[in-house]
Design a protein around this motif. Structure first.
Motif, PDB file in Angstrom:
ATOM      1  N   TYR A  91       0.836  -1.221   0.000  1.00  0.00           N
ATOM      2  CA  TYR A  91       0.000   0.000   0.000  1.00  0.00           C
ATOM      3  C   TYR A  91       0.865   1.264   0.000  1.00  0.00           C
ATOM      4  N   ASP A  92       1.861   1.267   0.865  1.00  0.00           N
ATOM      5  CA  ASP A  92       2.694   2.472   1.026  1.00  0.00           C
ATOM      6  C   ASP A  92       3.447   2.787  -0.259  1.00  0.00           C
ATOM      7  N   TYR A  93       3.959   1.728  -0.899  1.00  0.00           N
ATOM      8  CA  TYR A  93       4.730   1.955  -2.126  1.00  0.00           C
ATOM      9  C   TYR A  93       3.821   2.451  -3.245  1.00  0.00           C
ATOM     10  N   VAL A  94       2.648   1.850  -3.365  1.00  0.00           N
ATOM     11  CA  VAL A  94       1.721   2.281  -4.414  1.00  0.00           C
ATOM     12  C   VAL A  94       1.307   3.730  -4.177  1.00  0.00           C
ATOM     13  N   CYS A  95       0.915   4.051  -2.945  1.00  0.00           N
ATOM     14  CA  CYS A  95       0.451   5.411  -2.655  1.00  0.00           C
ATOM     15  C   CYS A  95       1.550   6.440  -2.887  1.00  0.00           C
ATOM     16  N   ASN A  96       2.752   6.117  -2.410  1.00  0.00           N
ATOM     17  CA  ASN A  96       3.851   7.067  -2.568  1.00  0.00           C
ATOM     18  C   ASN A  96       4.153   7.344  -4.040  1.00  0.00           C
ATOM     19  N   GLU A  97       4.225   6.273  -4.801  1.00  0.00           N
ATOM     20  CA  GLU A  97       4.610   6.445  -6.207  1.00  0.00           C
ATOM     21  C   GLU A  97       3.506   7.084  -7.033  1.00  0.00           C
ATOM     22  N   VAL A  98       2.267   6.734  -6.780  1.00  0.00           N
ATOM     23  CA  VAL A  98       1.198   7.322  -7.597  1.00  0.00           C
ATOM     24  C   VAL A  98       1.028   8.801  -7.258  1.00  0.00           C
ATOM     25  N   SER A  99       1.186   9.165  -5.989  1.00  0.00           N
ATOM     26  CA  SER A  99       1.049  10.586  -5.638  1.00  0.00           C
ATOM     27  C   SER A  99       2.215  11.398  -6.194  1.00  0.00           C
ATOM     28  N   LYS A 100       3.421  10.868  -6.050  1.00  0.00           N
ATOM     29  CA  LYS A 100       4.584  11.557  -6.633  1.00  0.00           C
ATOM     30  C   LYS A 100       4.455  11.644  -8.149  1.00  0.00           C
ATOM     31  N   GLY A 101       4.016  10.556  -8.745  1.00  0.00           N
ATOM     32  CA  GLY A 101       3.927  10.520 -10.201  1.00  0.00           C
ATOM     33  C   GLY A 101       2.918  11.500 -10.755  1.00  0.00           C
ATOM     34  N   VAL A 102       1.736  11.553 -10.143  1.00  0.00           N
ATOM     35  CA  VAL A 102       0.705  12.472 -10.618  1.00  0.00           C
ATOM     36  C   VAL A 102       1.153  13.917 -10.404  1.00  0.00           C
ATOM     37  N   ALA A 103       1.768  14.185  -9.251  1.00  0.00           N
ATOM     38  CA  ALA A 103       2.252  15.543  -8.986  1.00  0.00           C
ATOM     39  C   ALA A 103       3.320  15.948 -10.003  1.00  0.00           C
ATOM     40  N   GLN A 104       4.211  15.016 -10.318  1.00  0.00           N
ATOM     41  CA  GLN A 104       5.294  15.302 -11.277  1.00  0.00           C
ATOM     42  C   GLN A 104       4.735  15.590 -12.662  1.00  0.00           C
ATOM     43  N   VAL A 105       3.758  14.791 -13.078  1.00  0.00           N
ATOM     44  CA  VAL A 105       3.126  15.025 -14.377  1.00  0.00           C
ATOM     45  C   VAL A 105       2.474  16.402 -14.384  1.00  0.00           C
ATOM     46  N   GLY A 106       1.800  16.717 -13.290  1.00  0.00           N
ATOM     47  CA  GLY A 106       1.101  18.003 -13.218  1.00  0.00           C
ATOM     48  C   GLY A 106       2.027  19.182 -13.334  1.00  0.00           C
ATOM     49  N   LEU A 107       3.164  19.106 -12.651  1.00  0.00           N
ATOM     50  CA  LEU A 107       4.101  20.230 -12.679  1.00  0.00           C
ATOM     51  C   LEU A 107       4.720  20.408 -14.058  1.00  0.00           C
ATOM     52  N   GLN A 108       4.871  19.319 -14.784  1.00  0.00           N
ATOM     53  CA  GLN A 108       5.468  19.405 -16.125  1.00  0.00           C
ATOM     54  C   GLN A 108       4.424  19.731 -17.187  1.00  0.00           C
ATOM     55  N   ALA A 109       3.151  19.532 -16.843  1.00  0.00           N
ATOM     56  CA  ALA A 109       2.116  19.518 -17.885  1.00  0.00           C
ATOM     57  C   ALA A 109       1.740  20.914 -18.387  1.00  0.00           C
ATOM     58  N   GLY A 110       1.647  21.873 -17.478  1.00  0.00           N
ATOM     59  CA  GLY A 110       1.104  23.175 -17.885  1.00  0.00           C
ATOM     60  C   GLY A 110      -0.413  23.198 -17.912  1.00  0.00           C
ATOM     61  N   ILE A 111      -1.023  22.055 -17.642  1.00  0.00           N
ATOM     62  CA  ILE A 111      -2.489  22.007 -17.460  1.00  0.00           C
ATOM     63  C   ILE A 111      -2.778  21.324 -16.128  1.00  0.00           C
TER      64      ILE A 111
END
Ligand SMILES: Nc1c(NC[C@H](O)[C@H](O)[C@H](O)CO)[nH]c(=O)[nH]c1=O
Ligand SMILES: CC(=O)[C@@H](O)COP(=O)(O)O
Length: 157
Positions: A91-111
């Motif tokens: 659970y911890d690994y999935v939550c950590n990676e999906v939250s980091k991943g979505v945040a990273q995409v968002g910061l790079q996305a411009g949308i």
């Protein structure tokens, strides 16, 4: 008022929205999706302007969010999933990676890339946040996505 306030309204028009849903815990995620579509449509977005992509589980969400962003077709992307703690540390690994991943995409996305992924200790907590006593996280993300689209427009004009 001496200072200026910049904010986004929650009025959608012709914007195109991408939604990425995890199939794991689909019983809950389908309710999040229904809430998200309800929120988008009730705030002016046409269903024809909503695309929904399904991935196996939350861990795969960031990649498909990034793929949607890179098409340039969407004004916002919404990530929906439900991660429920089991009996191991998975659970911890999935939550950590999906939250980091979505945040990273968002910061790079411009949308706006909205985080509509439930991370709960048990099924009851997930049900409460998927359309019962604690509201619907999908609906909340949908309305916030429209607000963020309009906020960005207000800042950039
Ligand atoms: N346990 C949950 C998962 N696990 C699956 C992973 O997300 C991933 O699909 C798998 O590890 C293969 O890469 N996914 C959820 O969405 N929710 C869970 O509770
Ligand atoms: C969040 C998960 O990956 C979890 O459902 C897996 O359960 P377990 O830790 O019992 O393998």
């Amino acid at each position: 008022m001496a200072y200026h306030v910049i904010e986004g309204n929650v009025v959608g028009k012709k914007e195109k929205i991408g939604i990425v849903c995890a199939r794991f815990n689909e019983f809950i995620v389908s309710k999040l999706l229904g809430g998200a579509i309800d929120g988008l449509v009730r705030h002016g977005i046409s269903e024809e302007n909503i695309d929904v992509a399904w991935v196996p589980g939350a861990f795969e969400i960031p990649l498909i969010c990034e793929k949607m962003v890179k098409t340039g077709k969407y004004d916002a992307v919404i990530a929906l999933g439900t991660v429920i703690r089991g009996s191991t540390s998975h659970y911890d690994y999935v939550c950590n990676e999906v939250s980091k991943g979505v945040a990273q995409v968002g910061l790079q996305a411009g949308i706006p890339v909205m985080f509509g992924i439930l991370t709960t200790e048990n099924i009851e907590q997930a049900i409460e946040r998927a359309g019962t006593k604690a509201g619907n996280k999908g609906y909340d993300c949908a309305v916030s996505a429209i607000e963020m689209i309009n906020l960005i427009k207000a800042i950039e004009k």
